[in-house]
Every structure is written in C-alpha cells, then in structure tokens.
Enzyme design. Structure first.
Site, PDB file in Angstrom:
ATOM      1  N   ARG A  23       0.840  -1.200   0.000  1.00  0.00           N
ATOM      2  CA  ARG A  23       0.000   0.000   0.000  1.00  0.00           C
ATOM      3  C   ARG A  23       0.878   1.254   0.000  1.00  0.00           C
ATOM      4  O   ARG A  23       2.108   1.161   0.025  1.00  0.00           O
ATOM      5  CB  ARG A  23      -0.899   0.004   1.238  1.00  0.00           C
ATOM      6  CG  ARG A  23      -0.096   0.175   2.524  1.00  0.00           C
ATOM      7  CD  ARG A  23      -0.960   0.143   3.764  1.00  0.00           C
ATOM      8  NE  ARG A  23      -0.222   0.687   4.910  1.00  0.00           N
ATOM      9  CZ  ARG A  23      -0.548   0.502   6.168  1.00  0.00           C
ATOM     10  NH1 ARG A  23      -1.613  -0.231   6.462  1.00  0.00           N
ATOM     11  NH2 ARG A  23       0.155   1.040   7.138  1.00  0.00           N
ATOM     12  N   ILE A  25       3.080   4.537  -0.437  1.00  0.00           N
ATOM     13  CA  ILE A  25       4.150   4.949  -1.348  1.00  0.00           C
ATOM     14  C   ILE A  25       4.715   3.732  -2.084  1.00  0.00           C
ATOM     15  O   ILE A  25       4.972   3.789  -3.288  1.00  0.00           O
ATOM     16  CB  ILE A  25       5.256   5.691  -0.557  1.00  0.00           C
ATOM     17  CG1 ILE A  25       4.707   7.012   0.013  1.00  0.00           C
ATOM     18  CG2 ILE A  25       6.473   5.957  -1.435  1.00  0.00           C
ATOM     19  CD1 ILE A  25       5.633   7.721   1.001  1.00  0.00           C
ATOM     20  N   TYR A 159      12.009   7.653  14.978  1.00  0.00           N
ATOM     21  CA  TYR A 159      11.800   7.650  13.521  1.00  0.00           C
ATOM     22  C   TYR A 159      12.798   8.585  12.820  1.00  0.00           C
ATOM     23  O   TYR A 159      13.455   8.201  11.843  1.00  0.00           O
ATOM     24  CB  TYR A 159      10.362   8.087  13.236  1.00  0.00           C
ATOM     25  CG  TYR A 159       9.967   8.098  11.783  1.00  0.00           C
ATOM     26  CD1 TYR A 159       9.663   6.915  11.117  1.00  0.00           C
ATOM     27  CD2 TYR A 159       9.886   9.294  11.073  1.00  0.00           C
ATOM     28  CE1 TYR A 159       9.284   6.928   9.781  1.00  0.00           C
ATOM     29  CE2 TYR A 159       9.506   9.318   9.744  1.00  0.00           C
ATOM     30  CZ  TYR A 159       9.204   8.135   9.101  1.00  0.00           C
ATOM     31  OH  TYR A 159       8.825   8.149   7.780  1.00  0.00           O
TER      32      TYR A 159
HETATM   33  P1  NAI Z   1       2.405   2.832   4.956  1.00  0.00           P
HETATM   34  O1  NAI Z   1       2.329   2.527   6.393  1.00  0.00           O
HETATM   35  O2  NAI Z   1       1.194   3.234   4.216  1.00  0.00           O
HETATM   36  O3  NAI Z   1       3.080   1.611   4.165  1.00  0.00           O
HETATM   37  C1  NAI Z   1       4.220   0.965   4.663  1.00  0.00           C
HETATM   38  C2  NAI Z   1       4.244  -0.448   4.154  1.00  0.00           C
HETATM   39  O4  NAI Z   1       5.397  -1.091   4.718  1.00  0.00           O
HETATM   40  C3  NAI Z   1       3.016  -1.260   4.618  1.00  0.00           C
HETATM   41  O5  NAI Z   1       2.466  -1.964   3.531  1.00  0.00           O
HETATM   42  C4  NAI Z   1       3.587  -2.169   5.682  1.00  0.00           C
HETATM   43  O6  NAI Z   1       2.904  -3.409   5.790  1.00  0.00           O
HETATM   44  C5  NAI Z   1       5.018  -2.362   5.191  1.00  0.00           C
HETATM   45  N1  NAI Z   1       5.894  -2.819   6.268  1.00  0.00           N
HETATM   46  C6  NAI Z   1       5.959  -2.357   7.535  1.00  0.00           C
HETATM   47  N2  NAI Z   1       6.828  -3.085   8.253  1.00  0.00           N
HETATM   48  C7  NAI Z   1       7.331  -4.038   7.420  1.00  0.00           C
HETATM   49  C8  NAI Z   1       8.243  -5.091   7.584  1.00  0.00           C
HETATM   50  N3  NAI Z   1       8.831  -5.337   8.768  1.00  0.00           N
HETATM   51  N4  NAI Z   1       8.530  -5.873   6.514  1.00  0.00           N
HETATM   52  C9  NAI Z   1       7.929  -5.657   5.327  1.00  0.00           C
HETATM   53  N5  NAI Z   1       7.047  -4.660   5.105  1.00  0.00           N
HETATM   54  C10 NAI Z   1       6.745  -3.858   6.153  1.00  0.00           C
HETATM   55  O7  NAI Z   1       3.547   3.957   4.839  1.00  0.00           O
HETATM   56  P2  NAI Z   1       3.931   4.976   3.669  1.00  0.00           P
HETATM   57  O8  NAI Z   1       3.466   6.300   4.072  1.00  0.00           O
HETATM   58  O9  NAI Z   1       3.565   4.440   2.346  1.00  0.00           O
HETATM   59  O10 NAI Z   1       5.526   4.971   3.840  1.00  0.00           O
HETATM   60  C11 NAI Z   1       6.414   4.286   2.988  1.00  0.00           C
HETATM   61  C12 NAI Z   1       7.832   4.732   3.313  1.00  0.00           C
HETATM   62  O11 NAI Z   1       7.952   6.136   3.123  1.00  0.00           O
HETATM   63  C13 NAI Z   1       8.240   4.458   4.756  1.00  0.00           C
HETATM   64  O12 NAI Z   1       9.610   4.089   4.799  1.00  0.00           O
HETATM   65  C14 NAI Z   1       8.030   5.803   5.413  1.00  0.00           C
HETATM   66  O13 NAI Z   1       8.824   5.948   6.565  1.00  0.00           O
HETATM   67  C15 NAI Z   1       8.443   6.733   4.305  1.00  0.00           C
HETATM   68  N6  NAI Z   1       7.950   8.087   4.409  1.00  0.00           N
HETATM   69  C16 NAI Z   1       6.599   8.356   4.422  1.00  0.00           C
HETATM   70  C17 NAI Z   1       6.161   9.656   4.506  1.00  0.00           C
HETATM   71  C18 NAI Z   1       4.701  10.017   4.518  1.00  0.00           C
HETATM   72  O14 NAI Z   1       4.404  11.200   4.713  1.00  0.00           O
HETATM   73  N7  NAI Z   1       3.788   9.096   4.306  1.00  0.00           N
HETATM   74  C19 NAI Z   1       7.108  10.780   4.599  1.00  0.00           C
HETATM   75  C20 NAI Z   1       8.473  10.385   4.547  1.00  0.00           C
HETATM   76  C21 NAI Z   1       8.863   9.085   4.458  1.00  0.00           C
END
Ligand code: NAI
Length: 251
Positions: A23, A25, A159
């Site tokens: 899901r 990004i 974080y």
């Molecule tokens: P999200 O929470 O929507 O998606 C994260 C995905 O990573 C999920 O599908 C989850 O199941 C998976 N995940 C979590 N732990 C895991 C593990 N141990 N092994 C395998 N998969 C795992 O988060 P989002 O917002 O899509 O974030 C994606 C990346 O972008 C992350 O690294 C986040 O820190 C980074 N990020 C997000 C920002 C935002 O504003 N949404 C801003 C800056 C960075």
C-alpha cells in the site's frame, strides 16, 4: 556513451524488488517501475494479506511475504531472486514504520522496532544481496528516508533518528558499491497522504503542516517518480545522493 534504446520503457528487462509494496508509497513505486518496464517483486509483511497480492496483480508482478526485519530477510530475498530471476537489478527499501511518543515516554521497544525496520533492514538486505551476488552488475539501491531525518519532528525521535541514519548509510555505502558498479541513493519525502500519516490525529497533522518541517506535501507518485529516476539509466552517474520530495515549498 549511448542512450538506452527505449526511453519510454527504460527498465525493460529489469527485475525490481520493492519492500512495503502492499500500500501507500510502496504500491505507487511498484506501479511506476512496472510502467517503466520492470518486473516488480512486491514484498511486504505476511499480515499485509490481500493488499499485497492486489498490488502485485495490478502491476503484473509477483508477491513475496517478507518481514524485512527478520534476521535472515536478506538471505531469503537473495535466494528468491537468484532462483527465479538469476538476480535482481533494483531494490527499493520502502518498508517503514512509526512508533511515535514524546522523548520522555519513548521506550526501548519503540526504539528497537523503528531502528530495526527503517535502518537495519535496508543495510542488512543490501549487504546480503551483494554478498550473495543477487544484485546484478549495474544494480540500483534506493532507500526511502524522510524529511523527518533531515529536520526532525516532534514525537518522532526514534523515527527521525532511523531516517537520518538512512542518509548516513547511503553516503557511506555509495563508494563501496561503486566498486561493484552499483549505485545507492535515497529519497526523502515530506508529508505524503498515506495510511501512515492518516494515523496522525487531524489537529496534529494540520498544525504539523503549518508549523514544522513536515509542512510540505506531496503525492505518492511524486516520490515514486524520483525512485524511478534513481532506478533508470538517466541516473547512471548519480550515487550517494539524497533528494527531498516535499512539494513546492522549500524547507
Ligand atoms: P504505509 O504505512 O502506508 O506503508 C508501509 C508499508 O510497509 C506497509 O504496507 C507495511 O505493511 C510495510 N511494512 C511495515 N513493516 C514491514 C516489515 N517489517 N517488513 C515488510 N514490510 C513492512 O507507509 P507509507 O506512508 O507508504 O511509507 C512508505 C515509506 O515512506 C516508509 O519508509 C516511510 O517511513 C516513508 N515516508 C513516508 C512519509 C509520509 O508522509 N507518508 C514521509 C516520509 C517518508
């Protein structure tokens, strides 16, 4: 040097791994890399369930249940890609978690889980892929940092530290991987609307947008296009770099 034969599909014939692809990004990164011609292996934790296979189906790729923080995640991934594809060309370390708390209340479990998933996992997995020869010549590693790792954010000491660590990791690893003709770069997104940021209470989110380093916005596709650039031949000479994707307002 020559331009790639097909700029419309610069990743034709390439195999890309995207972690956290179920899901947010990660799902958009999978879509964009697939659009550019790559076969995408969509990896996510087993509990991601249906969402993971939905992404994989949507992008015409394959899915892999993988907890990136498992000690043997890198070896598992290396064996998977060697067996099925003879190796991978691109790995995007997108899986990430938050476990927010004010610093006074930040406990060891929150530190360990966030550092484990966000910082140690990308390091260990890259290391294992390279050690096993599972990342092909001309390989690309793309890490997902965060603006919180550059400017910090209240309640996110763990974080922000993990995401700042990713920047150090990328810069330290670049010269090592350069010897193997592999690049490593990071994207540092600002505030992107996903399930992760939806978990932040509305008032905090709005205040955060106005007042903090996270005020900048962006779409998942903005992040994904930057990742696609790092994965493509357009960035052949680019390694050890961090690109902020924060919408149009500057830090
Ligand atoms: P999200 O929470 O929507 O998606 C994260 C995905 O990573 C999920 O599908 C989850 O199941 C998976 N995940 C979590 N732990 C895991 C593990 N141990 N092994 C395998 N998969 C795992 O988060 P989002 O917002 O899509 O974030 C994606 C990346 O972008 C992350 O690294 C986040 O820190 C980074 N990020 C997000 C920002 C935002 O504003 N949404 C801003 C800056 C960075």
């Amino acid at each position: 040097s020559t331009a790639p034969a097909n700029w419309d599909r610069p990743l034709d014939g390439k195999v890309a791994i995207v972690t956290g692809a179920a899901r947010g990004i990660g799902a958009t990164i999978a879509e964009v890399l697939s659009r550019d011609g790559a076969h995408v292996i969509c990896a996510d934790i087993p509990s991601a369930g249906e969402a993971l296979s939905e992404t994989a189906n949507k992008v015409g790729g394959t899915s892999l249940a993988l907890d990136v923080s498992a000690p043997d995640a890198g070896e598992t991934l290396a064996a998977h890609v060697l067996e099925r594809h003879g190796g991978a060309d691109i790995v995007v370390h997108n899986a990430g978690i938050t476990r927010d708390k004010t610093l006074a209340n930040m406990d060891d479990a929150r530190w360990d889980s966030v550092i484990g998933v966000n910082l140690l996992a990308p390091q260990r997995i890259t290391d294992a892929l390279v050690a096993k020869g599972a990342l092909k010549d001309g390989g690309r590693v793309v890490d997902v940092s965060s603006i919180a790792g550059i400017a910090g954010n209240r309640g996110q000491t763990n974080y922000g530290t993990s995401k700042a660590g990713v920047i150090g990791l990328v810069q330290a690893t670049a010269p090592v991987l350069a010897k193997k003709n592999i690049t490593i770069n990071a994207v540092a997104p600002g505030f992107i609307e996903t399930a992760m940021t939806a978990a932040i209470p509305f008032a905090t989110r709005e205040a955060g947008r106005r007042m903090s380093s996270l005020l900048q916005g962006g779409e998942t596709v903005d992040v994904a296009e930057t990742v696609a650039y790092f994965a493509s031949p357009a960035s052949n000479a680019v390694t050890g770099n961090i690109v902020r994707v924060c919408g149009q307002s500057l830090l």
